[in-house]
Write a protein that holds these residues in place. Sequence first.
Motif, PDB file in Angstrom:
ATOM      1  N   PHE A 126       0.637  -0.985  -0.104  1.00 36.39           N
ATOM      2  CA  PHE A 126      -0.138   0.088  -0.307  1.00 36.39           C
ATOM      3  C   PHE A 126       0.715   1.037  -0.053  1.00 36.39           C
ATOM      4  O   PHE A 126       0.740   2.246  -0.845  1.00 36.39           O
ATOM      5  N   ALA A 127       2.052   0.894   0.621  1.00 37.04           N
ATOM      6  CA  ALA A 127       2.587   2.478   1.129  1.00 37.04           C
ATOM      7  C   ALA A 127       3.680   3.028  -0.435  1.00 37.04           C
ATOM      8  O   ALA A 127       3.749   3.916  -0.511  1.00 37.04           O
ATOM      9  N   GLY A 128       4.311   1.818  -1.463  1.00 38.05           N
ATOM     10  CA  GLY A 128       4.926   1.590  -1.989  1.00 38.05           C
ATOM     11  C   GLY A 128       4.167   2.064  -3.680  1.00 38.05           C
ATOM     12  O   GLY A 128       4.840   3.545  -4.062  1.00 38.05           O
ATOM     13  N   PHE A 129       3.352   1.425  -3.242  1.00 37.97           N
ATOM     14  CA  PHE A 129       1.701   1.917  -5.140  1.00 37.97           C
ATOM     15  C   PHE A 129       1.195   3.251  -4.897  1.00 37.97           C
ATOM     16  O   PHE A 129       0.979   4.150  -5.464  1.00 37.97           O
ATOM     17  N   LYS A 130       0.790   3.389  -3.509  1.00 40.23           N
ATOM     18  CA  LYS A 130       0.059   4.741  -3.456  1.00 40.23           C
ATOM     19  C   LYS A 130       0.983   5.984  -2.557  1.00 40.23           C
ATOM     20  O   LYS A 130       0.905   7.440  -3.735  1.00 40.23           O
ATOM     21  N   GLY A 131       2.327   5.644  -2.544  1.00 41.10           N
ATOM     22  CA  GLY A 131       3.363   6.920  -2.539  1.00 41.10           C
ATOM     23  C   GLY A 131       2.602   8.162  -1.382  1.00 41.10           C
ATOM     24  O   GLY A 131       2.061   7.786  -0.356  1.00 41.10           O
ATOM     25  N   ALA A 187       9.376  -3.595  -3.325  1.00 40.94           N
ATOM     26  CA  ALA A 187       9.405  -3.893  -4.700  1.00 40.94           C
ATOM     27  C   ALA A 187       8.136  -3.091  -5.390  1.00 40.94           C
ATOM     28  O   ALA A 187       7.666  -3.474  -6.450  1.00 40.94           O
ATOM     29  N   ALA A 188       6.931  -2.865  -4.431  1.00 38.02           N
ATOM     30  CA  ALA A 188       5.890  -2.105  -5.071  1.00 38.02           C
ATOM     31  C   ALA A 188       6.068  -0.469  -5.692  1.00 38.02           C
ATOM     32  O   ALA A 188       5.516  -0.174  -7.234  1.00 38.02           O
ATOM     33  N   VAL A 189       7.149  -0.006  -5.498  1.00 37.11           N
ATOM     34  CA  VAL A 189       7.311   0.988  -5.996  1.00 37.11           C
ATOM     35  C   VAL A 189       8.114   0.861  -7.330  1.00 37.11           C
ATOM     36  O   VAL A 189       8.138   1.210  -8.116  1.00 37.11           O
ATOM     37  N   ALA A 190       8.977  -1.169  -7.427  1.00 38.20           N
ATOM     38  CA  ALA A 190       9.568  -0.565  -8.753  1.00 38.20           C
ATOM     39  C   ALA A 190       8.559  -0.487  -9.299  1.00 38.20           C
ATOM     40  O   ALA A 190       8.395  -0.564 -11.046  1.00 38.20           O
ATOM     41  N   GLU A 191       7.612  -1.828  -9.108  1.00 36.39           N
ATOM     42  CA  GLU A 191       6.052  -2.480 -10.011  1.00 36.39           C
ATOM     43  C   GLU A 191       5.515  -1.503 -10.503  1.00 36.39           C
ATOM     44  O   GLU A 191       4.790  -1.609 -11.669  1.00 36.39           O
ATOM     45  N   ARG A 192       5.459   0.169  -9.443  1.00 39.17           N
ATOM     46  CA  ARG A 192       4.336   0.805 -10.083  1.00 39.17           C
ATOM     47  C   ARG A 192       4.535   1.428 -11.353  1.00 39.17           C
ATOM     48  O   ARG A 192       3.710   2.374 -11.832  1.00 39.17           O
ATOM     49  N   GLY A 193       5.850   1.471 -11.766  1.00 35.86           N
ATOM     50  CA  GLY A 193       6.015   2.598 -12.722  1.00 35.86           C
ATOM     51  C   GLY A 193       5.954   1.713 -14.055  1.00 35.86           C
ATOM     52  O   GLY A 193       6.863   2.232 -15.032  1.00 35.86           O
ATOM     53  N   LYS A 194       5.812   0.389 -13.805  1.00 35.37           N
ATOM     54  CA  LYS A 194       5.607  -0.533 -15.512  1.00 35.37           C
ATOM     55  C   LYS A 194       5.033   0.170 -16.475  1.00 35.37           C
ATOM     56  O   LYS A 194       3.736   0.235 -15.968  1.00 35.37           O
ATOM     57  N   GLU A 195       4.727  -0.342 -16.882  1.00 37.82           N
ATOM     58  CA  GLU A 195       3.610   0.015 -18.331  1.00 37.82           C
ATOM     59  C   GLU A 195       2.847  -0.668 -18.771  1.00 37.82           C
ATOM     60  O   GLU A 195       1.311   0.061 -18.448  1.00 37.82           O
ATOM     61  N   TYR A 196       2.628  -1.894 -18.005  1.00 39.12           N
ATOM     62  CA  TYR A 196       1.722  -2.963 -17.557  1.00 39.12           C
ATOM     63  C   TYR A 196       0.250  -1.561 -17.026  1.00 39.12           C
ATOM     64  O   TYR A 196      -0.941  -1.144 -16.445  1.00 39.12           O
ATOM     65  N   LEU A 212      -4.566  -5.586  -5.899  1.00 40.63           N
ATOM     66  CA  LEU A 212      -4.139  -7.297  -5.570  1.00 40.63           C
ATOM     67  C   LEU A 212      -4.392  -7.914  -6.759  1.00 40.63           C
ATOM     68  O   LEU A 212      -4.384  -9.176  -6.864  1.00 40.63           O
ATOM     69  N   LEU A 213      -5.231  -7.332  -8.038  1.00 41.71           N
ATOM     70  CA  LEU A 213      -5.383  -8.667  -8.923  1.00 41.71           C
ATOM     71  C   LEU A 213      -4.259  -8.921  -9.592  1.00 41.71           C
ATOM     72  O   LEU A 213      -3.689  -9.595 -10.742  1.00 41.71           O
ATOM     73  N   PHE A 214      -3.170  -8.026  -9.984  1.00 43.29           N
ATOM     74  CA  PHE A 214      -2.368  -8.141 -11.513  1.00 43.29           C
ATOM     75  C   PHE A 214      -0.157  -7.632 -10.526  1.00 43.29           C
ATOM     76  O   PHE A 214       0.383  -7.618 -10.699  1.00 43.29           O
ATOM     77  N   ALA A 215       0.082  -6.426  -8.860  1.00 45.20           N
ATOM     78  CA  ALA A 215       0.513  -5.648  -8.307  1.00 45.20           C
ATOM     79  C   ALA A 215       1.540  -6.720  -7.605  1.00 45.20           C
ATOM     80  O   ALA A 215       2.200  -8.333  -7.479  1.00 45.20           O
TER      81      ALA A 215
END
Length: 305
Positions: A126-131, A187-196, A212-215
């Motif tokens: 949550f912290a990494g994805f929301k920022g 890991a979430a910080v790295a994931e949220r910048g990806k193209e998908y 929840l469904l993809f990351a």
Amino acid sequence: MTATTVIAAELEPRLARIRSVNRRILAAAWGMWSFKIGFFVFIALLLASAIYPEVSSVSATKMVVKDKFLAPVYLGDKWTWDHLLGTDQLGRDILMRSLIGLRYSLLVGVVTVVLIFVIGCGLGLFAGFKGKWWDTIIMRITDAQLSIPMIILAITILGVSRPTVPTIIIVLALSGWPLYARVARSAAVAERGKEYVRGLRVLGAGDWRILLLFAAPNILPPIAFVAVLDVARMMIFEAILGFLGLGIQPPTPSFGSIIADSRKYLLNAWWIGTIPGIFLAVALTSINLMGSALEKARNRIYGGL
């Protein structure tokens, strides 16, 4: 062809690849002898601790003074087939007490790691994805928690409350989640910048749906494989708390309390503390064998991608 169709077509191979990687890690770990040995030993101990105390007529807490200090079979002058691994200073069966202690130790270890994983990874993702300020608040709480050693925090809390199994699990879980939060957040910080992720946001998907469904399926399995090692660590903490008198309370047996009570009898009744210690050591070794095999398999698979 619409943008929706294109993005959906790109996501399908990615999800299939995530599932494939997880299966490859498990298959690679299963191919190692260390994992198989650890797995079968762990299952044998788990079944023994779950089934034998329920079907046996021997009690783990009943005191029979006339049977005190009976040695294990063939290892002393006084022994009996009714008590294969001997009895303690109060005539209680060592095998039964060891299996009950193993049952509670596994329960505390597994449930605690599951709670740590859910709380830590949930907050970290949550912290990494929301920022923004969410990230700042959660990470500062994590930093404060990491500054206090887990065992010190557990001793402090349990010292002023009544130690029960749920209390011990909750205390250990609340003490151990920050490390998982840190790893999941990175890991979430790295994931949220990806193209998908950008593509899903273009389609109108919200942060929770993406998370929840993809990351999460992409981030959590590698962390879960390594989390197996933490089961052994939590079992050790449970034994330490029992040794200090802050674990599972008598008359319910636990490894820590059994070993603590046996210290004064080590010279003339070594089996009282040694046999529970052997059970604990074998259980910890089996878990470590499985955990290290999973970690090696994960590193091998991800290193070869």
